[in-house]
Enzyme design. Structure first.
Site, mmCIF file in Angstrom:
data_model
loop_
_atom_site.group_PDB
_atom_site.id
_atom_site.type_symbol
_atom_site.label_atom_id
_atom_site.label_comp_id
_atom_site.label_asym_id
_atom_site.label_seq_id
_atom_site.Cartn_x
_atom_site.Cartn_y
_atom_site.Cartn_z
ATOM 1 N N HIS A 57 0.782 -1.112 -0.077
ATOM 2 C CA HIS A 57 -0.107 -0.096 0.086
ATOM 3 C C HIS A 57 0.964 1.208 -0.081
ATOM 4 O O HIS A 57 1.294 1.997 1.006
ATOM 5 C CB HIS A 57 -0.865 -0.083 1.168
ATOM 6 C CG HIS A 57 -1.796 0.961 1.220
ATOM 7 N ND1 HIS A 57 -3.268 0.632 1.942
ATOM 8 C CD2 HIS A 57 -2.155 2.312 0.671
ATOM 9 C CE1 HIS A 57 -4.030 1.813 1.435
ATOM 10 N NE2 HIS A 57 -3.427 2.591 0.877
ATOM 11 N N HIS A 59 1.558 5.243 -2.071
ATOM 12 C CA HIS A 59 0.683 6.144 -2.941
ATOM 13 C C HIS A 59 2.243 7.023 -3.454
ATOM 14 O O HIS A 59 2.884 7.608 -2.908
ATOM 15 C CB HIS A 59 0.058 7.149 -2.229
ATOM 16 C CG HIS A 59 -1.173 6.569 -1.666
ATOM 17 N ND1 HIS A 59 -2.307 6.613 -2.528
ATOM 18 C CD2 HIS A 59 -1.572 6.132 -0.262
ATOM 19 C CE1 HIS A 59 -3.374 5.993 -1.650
ATOM 20 N NE2 HIS A 59 -2.736 5.677 -0.469
ATOM 21 N N ASP A 304 0.604 2.567 3.432
ATOM 22 C CA ASP A 304 0.000 3.510 3.186
ATOM 23 C C ASP A 304 0.922 4.973 3.199
ATOM 24 O O ASP A 304 0.088 5.978 3.565
ATOM 25 C CB ASP A 304 -1.402 3.902 4.245
ATOM 26 C CG ASP A 304 -2.427 4.513 3.686
ATOM 27 O OD1 ASP A 304 -2.209 5.061 2.386
ATOM 28 O OD2 ASP A 304 -3.647 4.992 4.381
ATOM 29 N N GLY A 323 -3.026 11.969 5.453
ATOM 30 C CA GLY A 323 -2.092 10.886 4.940
ATOM 31 C C GLY A 323 -0.922 11.300 5.518
ATOM 32 O O GLY A 323 -0.541 12.568 5.904
HETATM 33 O O1 DOR Z 1 -4.663 8.867 4.716
HETATM 34 C C1 DOR Z 1 -4.873 8.532 3.589
HETATM 35 N N1 DOR Z 1 -4.351 9.132 2.627
HETATM 36 N N2 DOR Z 1 -5.992 7.741 3.284
HETATM 37 C C2 DOR Z 1 -6.354 7.449 1.964
HETATM 38 O O2 DOR Z 1 -7.029 6.457 1.977
HETATM 39 C C3 DOR Z 1 -5.702 7.769 1.150
HETATM 40 C C4 DOR Z 1 -4.484 8.553 1.111
HETATM 41 C C5 DOR Z 1 -4.009 9.486 0.230
HETATM 42 O O3 DOR Z 1 -4.019 8.981 -1.016
HETATM 43 O O4 DOR Z 1 -3.533 10.498 0.501
HETATM 44 ZN ZN ZN Z 2 -7.082 3.998 2.159
#
Ligand code: DOR
Ligand code: ZN
Length: 430
Positions: A57, A59, A304, A323
């Protein structure tokens, strides 16, 4: 003897006497004592050898969010954090909902070559939650997508979720659900509890997660499908997972480092660096995350990793994006939360950071045992070192770490991907 790399005096899984590990052609050629070779030598006395970490997970923000992260900066952060493979979430712009976009991400990751980048495909077109994306064309693309998720949003329509689970089964793929009932979290800013009430922040009730997970477990059971639950945050959800696993449902789950260590008590400073979705919850929830991980009810740690440029984070609480950075701090936070208190040993770290995530993501050459004939894909850890986290010193474009200024245990001394050193002593390979 010739070779590519000789790792000298290391303890695999932190167990037994130190050994030398000789790597040739990207594979472990020999494990023994006093090996000598005409190879690059990595002096690893006192260090622990683990299989390279796999993050289900991440980004990476590219395409479209390059002010926060790029595939290049995120790959560097991953290698420095001990990762050899990452799964890149599709909430990009354009969304990763087609073969073209996922192939772009995959190709860019391969060009950079610091870490295997596996794009996650979107479940629905544009993350709109209404029409299923073309899962099969992403699965048969060069990116060979085996994980689908609308992460950031929940696949809320039960009929659509049911069809996606059924369809993914024929591709041997897994649906990774961001479990959040959107009707229960409208306007939500923080965990629904005493802290949010005191601060006047709209609450995100834990039941919004628990109810979706319960529903999805029932749907996965009926479809005989594989379900993966993203970033579990509530003790109630653990109870649902425990029951579903006992009943034979093919469900796996992840917890983030921040949900293992941090709680909503940090919110009193109103610093949006602590804003995340799902939100930081209570100390009881965090304790249950650590228990569930040790017990195996939660299978893996996933970061995450969610970098955000300053313009999205340095604002008032309600406007800030949720995030936190995760790739370069995950190991240290896991050591603090679970290894130091004796809940996990190094073999346990290998299980939750490498072996199980590779299995769930269907990676055949990651998360493998440390043995002759296996891929030389490793993380070399100094278990006795300490370091102070500084967001500005991390490789990500965003600097939004909730651990700023914290002194944390364990450092990644080197990362090795199929025999190639991708990071060493805080620097990525040129
Ligand atoms: O805190 C988060 N950030 N939770 C998510 O589900 C998406 C992620 C993001 O893309 O910034
Ligand atoms: Zn998420």
């Amino acid at each position: 003897m010739t070779g590519d790399l000789l790792i000298r005096g290391v303890r695999p899984y932190g167990e037994g006497e130190p050994v030398d590990v000789l790597v040739r052609d990207g594979v472990v050629a020999e494990i023994g004592t006093r090996l000598s070779a005409t190879a690059e030598v990595l002096d690893a006395s006192g260090l622990v050898l683990l299989p390279g970490f796999v993050d289900l997970h991440t980004h990476l923000r590219e395409p479209g969010g390059e002010e926060s992260e790029t595939i290049e900066s995120g790959s560097a952060a991953a290698a420095l954090g001990g990762y050899t493979a990452v799964f890149a979430m599709p909430n990009t712009d354009p969304v990763g909902d087609s073969a073209v976009v996922v192939e772009h991400v995959w190709r860019r990751g391969a060009e950079i070559g610091l870490v295997d980048v596996h794009p996650v495909g979107a479940v629905t077109v544009g993350l709109g939650g209404e029409r299923m994306a073309e899962l099969a064309s992403m699965a048969s693309s060069r990116a060979r997508v085996r994980m689908f998720s609308d992460d950031g949003r929940c696949v809320h329509d039960p009929m659509l979720m049911r069809r996606a689970l059924e369809y993914a089964t024929s591709l041997d793929a897994v649906i990774a659900q961001h479990a959040e009932d959107p009707r229960l979290t409208e306007g939500a800013q923080a965990h629904e509890g005493v802290v949010a009430a005191r601060l006047g922040l709209a609450g995100w009730p834990a039941t919004a997660e628990e109810t979706v997970v319960a529903r999805d477990c029932a749907l996965a059971r009926d479809a005989g499908a594989r379900l993966h639950v993203c970033h579990v945050s509530s003790a109630h959800t653990v109870a649902v997972l425990r029951a579903a696993k006992a009943a034979g449902v093919r469900v796996t789950a992840e917890v983030t480092p921040h949900h293992l260590l941090l709680t909503d008590a940090t919110l009193t400073a109103y610093d949006p660096v602590h804003k995340v979705n799902p939100p930081l919850r209570t100390a009881d929830d965090a304790r249950e995350m650590r228990n569930a991980l040790a017990e195996g009810v939660i299978d893996v740690v996933a970061t995450d990793h969610a970098p955000h440029a300053a313009q999205y984070k340095d604002t008032e609480w309600a406007a800030a994006r949720p995030g936190m950075l995760g790739l370069q701090t995950a190991l240290s936070v896991l050591v603090r939360a679970c290894v130091e208190p004796g809940r996990l040993d190094w073999r346990g770290v290998a299980r939750v950071m490498s072996q199980r995530p590779a299995e769930i993501g269907r990676l055949r050459d990651q998360g493998r045992p440390i043995a002759v004939g296996e891929p030389a894909t490793f993380t070399v850890v100094d278990p006795d070192d300490m370091w102070t986290v500084r967001g500005a010193g991390l490789a990500s474009r965003g600097t939004n770490t909730p651990y700023e200024g914290m002194r944390l245990p364990a450092t990644v001394v080197a990362t090795v991907l199929r025999g190639r050193v991708t990071a060493r002593e805080g620097k990525v390979a040129a």
